[in-house]
Design a protein around this motif. Structure first.
Motif, PDB file in Angstrom:
ATOM      1  N   LEU A   1      71.012 -55.462 -32.184  1.00 53.66           N
ATOM      2  CA  LEU A   1      71.439 -56.276 -31.043  1.00 53.66           C
ATOM      3  C   LEU A   1      72.949 -56.452 -31.019  1.00 53.66           C
ATOM      4  CD1 LEU A   1      68.523 -58.823 -31.281  1.00 53.66           C
ATOM      5  CD2 LEU A   1      68.934 -57.293 -29.353  1.00 53.66           C
ATOM      6  N   ALA A   2      73.554 -56.672 -32.174  1.00 48.83           N
ATOM      7  CA  ALA A   2      75.012 -56.827 -32.223  1.00 48.83           C
ATOM      8  C   ALA A   2      75.715 -55.520 -31.882  1.00 48.83           C
ATOM      9  CB  ALA A   2      75.436 -57.311 -33.607  1.00 48.83           C
ATOM     10  N   SER A   3      75.129 -54.410 -32.267  1.00 46.10           N
ATOM     11  CA  SER A   3      75.731 -53.113 -31.947  1.00 46.10           C
ATOM     12  C   SER A   3      75.708 -52.864 -30.443  1.00 46.10           C
ATOM     13  CB  SER A   3      74.992 -51.998 -32.689  1.00 46.10           C
ATOM     14  OG  SER A   3      75.128 -52.150 -34.096  1.00 46.10           O
ATOM     15  N   ILE A   4      74.592 -53.209 -29.786  1.00 43.61           N
ATOM     16  CA  ILE A   4      74.518 -53.087 -28.327  1.00 43.61           C
ATOM     17  C   ILE A   4      75.573 -53.975 -27.681  1.00 43.61           C
ATOM     18  CG2 ILE A   4      73.073 -53.484 -26.292  1.00 43.61           C
ATOM     19  CD1 ILE A   4      70.626 -52.870 -28.106  1.00 43.61           C
ATOM     20  N   ALA A   5      75.691 -55.215 -28.158  1.00 39.95           N
ATOM     21  CA  ALA A   5      76.675 -56.141 -27.607  1.00 39.95           C
ATOM     22  C   ALA A   5      78.094 -55.631 -27.816  1.00 39.95           C
ATOM     23  CB  ALA A   5      76.516 -57.514 -28.254  1.00 39.95           C
ATOM     24  N   ASN A   6      78.378 -55.096 -28.982  1.00 41.13           N
ATOM     25  CA  ASN A   6      79.709 -54.553 -29.268  1.00 41.13           C
ATOM     26  C   ASN A   6      80.024 -53.408 -28.323  1.00 41.13           C
ATOM     27  OD1 ASN A   6      82.157 -54.250 -30.676  1.00 41.13           O
ATOM     28  ND2 ASN A   6      81.250 -52.815 -32.128  1.00 41.13           N
ATOM     29  N   TYR A   7      79.044 -52.552 -28.071  1.00 43.47           N
ATOM     30  CA  TYR A   7      79.229 -51.436 -27.146  1.00 43.47           C
ATOM     31  C   TYR A   7      79.583 -51.949 -25.756  1.00 43.47           C
ATOM     32  CZ  TYR A   7      78.228 -47.053 -24.692  1.00 43.47           C
ATOM     33  OH  TYR A   7      78.330 -45.927 -23.912  1.00 43.47           O
ATOM     34  N   LEU A   8      78.805 -52.895 -25.247  1.00 39.55           N
ATOM     35  CA  LEU A   8      79.040 -53.395 -23.891  1.00 39.55           C
ATOM     36  C   LEU A   8      80.370 -54.130 -23.786  1.00 39.55           C
ATOM     37  CD1 LEU A   8      75.456 -54.691 -23.000  1.00 39.55           C
ATOM     38  CD2 LEU A   8      76.505 -52.539 -22.303  1.00 39.55           C
ATOM     39  N   ALA A   9      80.690 -54.935 -24.802  1.00 39.80           N
ATOM     40  CA  ALA A   9      81.961 -55.654 -24.777  1.00 39.80           C
ATOM     41  C   ALA A   9      83.138 -54.686 -24.788  1.00 39.80           C
ATOM     42  CB  ALA A   9      82.046 -56.608 -25.963  1.00 39.80           C
ATOM     43  N   ALA A  10      83.038 -53.637 -25.590  1.00 33.65           N
ATOM     44  CA  ALA A  10      84.114 -52.649 -25.673  1.00 33.65           C
ATOM     45  C   ALA A  10      84.287 -51.892 -24.371  1.00 33.65           C
ATOM     46  CB  ALA A  10      83.839 -51.674 -26.815  1.00 33.65           C
ATOM     47  N   HIS A  11      83.216 -51.813 -23.561  1.00 33.64           N
ATOM     48  CA  HIS A  11      83.283 -51.108 -22.289  1.00 33.64           C
ATOM     49  C   HIS A  11      83.584 -52.044 -21.119  1.00 33.64           C
ATOM     50  CE1 HIS A  11      81.521 -47.832 -24.650  1.00 33.64           C
ATOM     51  NE2 HIS A  11      81.976 -47.034 -23.710  1.00 33.64           N
ATOM     52  N   GLY A  12      83.937 -53.299 -21.422  1.00 34.85           N
ATOM     53  CA  GLY A  12      84.466 -54.165 -20.378  1.00 34.85           C
ATOM     54  C   GLY A  12      83.552 -55.239 -19.846  1.00 34.85           C
ATOM     55  N   TRP A  13      82.486 -55.613 -20.580  1.00 31.83           N
ATOM     56  CA  TRP A  13      81.608 -56.668 -20.083  1.00 31.83           C
ATOM     57  C   TRP A  13      82.426 -57.927 -19.796  1.00 31.83           C
ATOM     58  CZ3 TRP A  13      76.563 -56.616 -18.632  1.00 31.83           C
ATOM     59  CH2 TRP A  13      75.984 -57.865 -18.356  1.00 31.83           C
ATOM     60  N   VAL A  14      82.230 -58.505 -18.603  1.00 29.97           N
ATOM     61  CA  VAL A  14      82.968 -59.694 -18.188  1.00 29.97           C
ATOM     62  C   VAL A  14      82.119 -60.924 -18.488  1.00 29.97           C
ATOM     63  CG1 VAL A  14      84.130 -60.890 -16.296  1.00 29.97           C
ATOM     64  CG2 VAL A  14      84.075 -58.370 -16.352  1.00 29.97           C
TER      65      VAL A  14
ATOM     66  N   PRO B   1      74.976 -61.805 -22.599  1.00 30.14           N
ATOM     67  CA  PRO B   1      73.776 -62.647 -22.676  1.00 30.14           C
ATOM     68  C   PRO B   1      72.638 -61.988 -23.444  1.00 30.14           C
ATOM     69  CG  PRO B   1      74.621 -62.573 -20.428  1.00 30.14           C
ATOM     70  CD  PRO B   1      75.367 -61.520 -21.207  1.00 30.14           C
ATOM     71  N   ALA B   2      71.823 -62.841 -24.048  1.00 30.42           N
ATOM     72  CA  ALA B   2      70.699 -62.365 -24.852  1.00 30.42           C
ATOM     73  C   ALA B   2      69.750 -61.510 -24.031  1.00 30.42           C
ATOM     74  CB  ALA B   2      69.951 -63.552 -25.454  1.00 30.42           C
ATOM     75  N   GLY B   3      69.478 -61.909 -22.772  1.00 30.41           N
ATOM     76  CA  GLY B   3      68.524 -61.158 -21.961  1.00 30.41           C
ATOM     77  C   GLY B   3      68.933 -59.720 -21.751  1.00 30.41           C
ATOM     78  N   ILE B   4      70.220 -59.488 -21.546  1.00 27.50           N
ATOM     79  CA  ILE B   4      70.714 -58.122 -21.367  1.00 27.50           C
ATOM     80  C   ILE B   4      70.499 -57.313 -22.634  1.00 27.50           C
ATOM     81  CG2 ILE B   4      72.812 -56.742 -21.093  1.00 27.50           C
ATOM     82  CD1 ILE B   4      71.964 -57.868 -18.440  1.00 27.50           C
ATOM     83  N   LEU B   5      70.840 -57.890 -23.767  1.00 29.04           N
ATOM     84  CA  LEU B   5      70.713 -57.167 -25.044  1.00 29.04           C
ATOM     85  C   LEU B   5      69.261 -56.814 -25.334  1.00 29.04           C
ATOM     86  CD1 LEU B   5      73.128 -59.343 -27.228  1.00 29.04           C
ATOM     87  CD2 LEU B   5      73.655 -57.251 -25.952  1.00 29.04           C
TER      88      LEU B   5
END
Length: 397
Positions: free
Chosen positions: A214-227, A112-116
């Motif tokens: 913002l996309a780099s932060i999202a990529n990091y979280l997704a790679a670490h298992g964001w559900v 979600p945008a708020g997290i990023l």
């Protein structure tokens, strides 16, 4: 200590130069780093002995007496309202301005945008923070003489790779005192793995591109298992009948089970149906002296960004305020004793001698330490608080 010993400092500088040439340079050359890149990176660089958590060559690393990172201080101090409100209000304005790219990033990565935006705001004030240090000075010093020098050795080699591959110039390699870079405050290894070119200009630019950040932060979280589709957590009320020692990601239960034990949301609303069916975890970062939470696996993904309960909680809380409006925690942070990190480490060693798993005697009261305290207190006829205090230090140190 080093400033008072100029002769010793000169000796450390000489040892550092020898280490650069005889140890780091061969490792860099084996990674494809040219002599030109290496020399440019370390031209005029000497060890910065003012950095925290350094160990004099030849000495044994011990937990420092004082903790320099805010994430590991008194829990309530981390949530100063002006800081949280600054991130949440600044975050709302940026979500409105960057809605289209944020929507695209959420579709791509599921975060979600708020997290990023909350991470962006916390890490660098949305790119406005002063990040003044020479990254090669910081990373080189820490690779040579920090308590975690093996980790920083990998980081300084990754920083050299960033320059060698043309991602960034030596002069642009500015970092925090911990060696983190750019608007998302990535360490160099994270940049090489997760930096993302979202604007399509051929370069993942975490220094000057908000969209790439913002996309780099999202990529990091997704790679670490964001559900995707799950929340990060909920503030709750924990009755006295539920032990604070049940905390931790290895003691999860279905959220409906926590509810059946008497744990309720502070809002008075039931847990969402899709969350109630899934696993959640008790989080009490100040023990009984502060707010309590039922968190989801996404909370622990946030901890992959910064290994601190308080950091992950700040991000989740700020993200909620960005999305839903400025509502503070329902429970207040109680006062806790002011303890040195070395005091807590001594207490942890005392618990270890009695067979408790505190997660390592590092002076940081993580969930294993907190619940060990609660178990020890209950065993010894005390009301469990699940947080260090001066009396515990005296009894266990």
């Amino acid at each position: 200590m080093f400033a008072a010993l100029p002769a010793a400092a000169q000796n450390v500088t000489a040892q550092f130069q020898t280490w650069l040439q005889n140890d780091l340079w061969p490792a860099a050359r084996a990674r494809g780093i040219s002599q030109q890149t290496f020399n440019a990176a370390f031209n005029g660089v000497s060890p910065n002995l003012k950095l925290p958590d350094l160990v004099t060559p030849g000495q044994t690393a011990e937990p420092p007496r004082v903790q320099h990172q805010a994430e590991f201080g008194a829990p309530g101090n981390y949530f100063a309202e002006n800081t949280v409100a600054g991130v949440s209000s600044g975050g709302r304005s940026r979500v409105a301005r960057l809605q289209q790219p944020l929507d695209a990033i959420e579709r791509r990565f599921g975060v979600p945008a708020g997290i990023l935006v909350a991470i962006w705001g916390r890490e660098s004030g949305f790119g406005g923070a002063n990040i003044p240090h020479n990254a090669f000075e910081v990373l080189g010093t820490k690779a040579f003489m920090a308590r975690r020098k093996d980790m920083f050795r990998e980081e300084v080699l990754a920083a050299l790779e960033m320059v060698q591959r043309g991602h960034v110039s030596v002069s642009a390699m500015k970092s925090s005192w911990a060696g983190a870079l750019g608007q998302p405050q990535f360490l160099p290894t994270s940049y090489l793995k997760y930096a993302y070119d979202a604007d399509g200009d051929g370069r993942a630019d975490i220094w000057d591109s908000q969209v790439d950040t913002l996309a780099s932060i999202a990529n990091y979280l997704a790679a670490h298992g964001w559900v995707k589709g799950r929340d990060w957590g909920f503030e709750v009320t924990v009755p006295d009948s539920v032990s604070c020692a049940l905390e931790g990601p290895d003691r999860g239960k279905r959220i409906s089970e926590w509810a059946s034990m008497g744990i309720t949301r502070v809002s008075g609303r039931p847990f969402p149906d899709h969350e109630a069916r899934q696993e959640g975890y008790l989080l009490m970062p100040a023990g009984r002296s502060g707010p309590a939470f039922i968190v989801t696996p996404n909370f622990y993904v946030l901890k992959e960004y910064n290994e601190s309960d308080l950091y992950a909680l700040f991000v989740g809380h700020a993200a909620d305020r960005i999305a839903y409006g400025d509502r503070r925690f329902a429970s207040s942070w109680g006062s806790v004793d002011k303890l040195y990190r070395s005091d807590i480490a001594a207490m942890q060693r005392g618990l270890e001698r009695q067979g408790y798993d505190v997660g390592g005697a590092d002076g940081l009261p993580g969930f294993r330490t907190r619940r060990s305290i609660g178990d020890w207190q209950a065993k010894n006829g005390r009301a469990p608080t699940c947080f260090p205090d001066a009396g515990l230090v005296r009894s266990l140190g």
